[in-house]
Design an enzyme around this catalytic site. Structure first.
Site, PDB file in Angstrom:
ATOM      1  CE1 TYR A 210     -13.401  10.040 -18.338  1.00 58.78           C
ATOM      2  CE2 TYR A 210     -13.253  10.321 -15.962  1.00 58.78           C
ATOM      3  CZ  TYR A 210     -13.505   9.524 -17.062  1.00 58.78           C
ATOM      4  OH  TYR A 210     -13.851   8.218 -16.874  1.00 58.78           O
TER       5      TYR A 210
ATOM      6  CG  ASP B 118      -6.481  14.183 -17.088  1.00 55.59           C
ATOM      7  OD1 ASP B 118      -5.773  13.532 -17.890  1.00 55.59           O
ATOM      8  OD2 ASP B 118      -7.579  13.768 -16.659  1.00 55.59           O
TER       9      ASP B 118
ATOM     10  CE  LYS C 238     -10.031   5.981 -19.827  1.00 56.53           C
ATOM     11  NZ  LYS C 238     -10.262   7.353 -19.385  1.00 56.53           N
TER      12      LYS C 238
ATOM     13  NE  ARG D  95      -2.723   0.469   3.447  1.00 54.20           N
ATOM     14  CZ  ARG D  95      -2.084   1.094   4.458  1.00 54.20           C
ATOM     15  NH1 ARG D  95      -1.790   2.373   4.354  1.00 54.20           N
ATOM     16  NH2 ARG D  95      -1.773   0.436   5.552  1.00 54.20           N
TER      17      ARG D  95
HETATM   18  C1  PLP Z   1     -10.629   7.939 -18.254  1.00 49.18           C
HETATM   19  C2  PLP Z   1     -10.168   9.272 -17.842  1.00 49.18           C
HETATM   20  C3  PLP Z   1     -10.008   9.590 -16.494  1.00 49.18           C
HETATM   21  C4  PLP Z   1     -10.366   8.617 -15.387  1.00 49.18           C
HETATM   22  O1  PLP Z   1      -9.558   7.475 -15.429  1.00 49.18           O
HETATM   23  P1  PLP Z   1      -9.965   6.045 -14.808  1.00 49.18           P
HETATM   24  O2  PLP Z   1      -8.756   5.230 -15.050  1.00 49.18           O
HETATM   25  O3  PLP Z   1     -11.205   5.572 -15.519  1.00 49.18           O
HETATM   26  O4  PLP Z   1     -10.226   6.278 -13.354  1.00 49.18           O
HETATM   27  C5  PLP Z   1      -9.539  10.851 -16.171  1.00 49.18           C
HETATM   28  N1  PLP Z   1      -9.237  11.760 -17.115  1.00 49.18           N
HETATM   29  C6  PLP Z   1      -9.394  11.493 -18.424  1.00 49.18           C
HETATM   30  C7  PLP Z   1      -9.039  12.543 -19.426  1.00 49.18           C
HETATM   31  C8  PLP Z   1      -9.856  10.251 -18.836  1.00 49.18           C
HETATM   32  O5  PLP Z   1     -10.007  10.003 -20.144  1.00 49.18           O
END
Ligand code: PLP
Length: 381
Positions: free
Chosen positions: A101, A173, A198, A47
């Protein structure tokens, strides 16, 4: 590893020890939760995100983003929520530039109030609005490098500068471009978050996130992660490291396919409009060209025949799956109105330029000719 710094080499070799562990060319999966304490050493515990396979993928990700340190998390949302909680306390405020998002929007528009964070939403292209939102309690700014689904690119360099001038932590992000196209630390961002679910993993088969930054900032994120508990399992960390080795190849193939497809669709009489930062017609084309090494895998478009035509297209395309998510090797398509933006009212969506007939397309690594031929048959050419 060697002192090579090119992206392709770092993607393969970043983070690995030389000589190799147990002489294994592939870094092993250390699935164990806990390790012997060395004299004078600390606790290595799953953790705490400091066990060997977690550390390996973290070092690789830090190398790819050009950061001192990285910490991996159980999801992209865990990365974002943990990064924010490392910077914001009760009563602090956050400036959010541009669209978000869906999950992040829900966190910041709804949950933030319960946590005690104030949030000011501003235009990502309007420095006067950033200035006007500043208060003594403001601690950080937050932005996405490419927005969903209209693939807009805000004044990212200007926002990082603004944060620095006012002593705010800048958080971005960077999921959509990936570090292949854009490395936000180079324009001054303090913390970079990703959904590694992703393109970083790229095979639509795990959930993970990462935050990169200075060693000091990442130590604070790791501390929050230890307490809130969103750590990444070592087996997922191993799969993520395997995906990362082909990141540069995959993202370049996706860019080429997306550009070819966007050009084909823009010329097609059955398509009303196409949103892709690689097209000269996109409002942020020049900014994206200046900041990024390519324009990404995501595009959005509207068929000329409205919602019926959009639904027909989703039914008649044979290669892409109708599915949410993005960044994988397979092409995926959705209507944001019923997926990522379903929680908004029709009026809110219309104001954001997201019509019910808008289709978002995440371009995979299939042959561009096959994707284009599939669109041609589906559009009745
Ligand atoms: C999918 C996504 C997230 C969230 O990610 P998870 O792995 O589903 O928690 C955050 N920001 C963007 C731009 C995303 O495409």
């Amino acid at each position: 590893m060697s002192d090579a710094t090119r992206f392709e080499t770092l993607a393969v070799h970043g983070g690995e020890p030389r000589p190799a562990r147990d002489r294994s060319v592939v870094f092993p999966i250390y699935q164990g939760t806990v390790y012997e304490i060395e004299p004078g050493g600390g606790v290595d515990y799953i953790r705490y995100s400091n066990t060997p396979t977690q550390t390996y993928v973290q070092d690789k990700l830090a190398a790819l983003e050009g950061a001192e340190a990285a910490v991996v998390t159980a999801s992209g949302m865990a990365a974002i929520a943990t990064a924010l909680s490392s910077v914001l306390g009760g009563g602090d405020r956050l400036i959010v530039a541009g669209n978000l998002y869906g999950g992040t929007h829900a966190l910041l528009a709804e949950e933030a109030r319960r946590i005690g964070w104030g949030v000011d939403f501003v235009d990502a292209d309007d420095p006067a609005a950033w200035e006007a939102a500043l208060r003594p309690e403001t601690k950080a700014v937050y932005v996405e490098s490419i927005t969903n689904p209209l693939v807009r690119v805000g004044d990212l360099a200007g926002l990082a500068r603004f944060a620095r001038e006012h002593g705010l932590t800048s958080i971005i992000d960077n999921t959509f471009p990936t570090p292949v196209l854009f490395r936000p630390h180079t324009v001054g961002y303090d913390l970079v978050c990703h959904s590694a679910t992703k393109a970083l993993n790229g095979h639509s088969d795990l959930v993970a996130g990462v935050v990169t930054g200075s060693a000091e900032r990442i130590e604070r994120v790791r501390h929050q992660l230890m307490l809130f508990g969103g750590s990444l399992d070592p087996n997922a960390a191993f799969l993520l490291s395997r995906g990362l080795k082909t990141l540069a190849l995959r993202v370049r193939a996706q860019n080429e396919n997306a550009l070819a497809l966007a050009r084909f669709l823009e010329e097609h009489e059955a398509i009303a409009d196409v949103h892709y930062p690689g097209l000269a017609s996109h409002p942020d084309h020049e900014r994206a060209a200046a900041l990024f090494d390519g324009f990404g895998s995501m595009l959005a478009f509207r068929p000329a025949g409205g919602l019926d035509a959009a639904e027909r297209l989703l039914r008649t395309l044979r290669i892409p799956y109708p599915a949410a998510s993005l960044g994988g090797v397979e092409s995926l398509m959705t209507r944001p109105a019923i997926s990522s933006h379903a929680k908004m009212t029709a009026e809110e969506r219309a104001a954001a330029g997201i019509g019910d007939d808008l289709i978002r397309f995440s371009t995979g690594i299939e042959a561009a000719e096959d994707l284009i031929a599939d669109f041609a048959q589906a559009l009745g050419d």
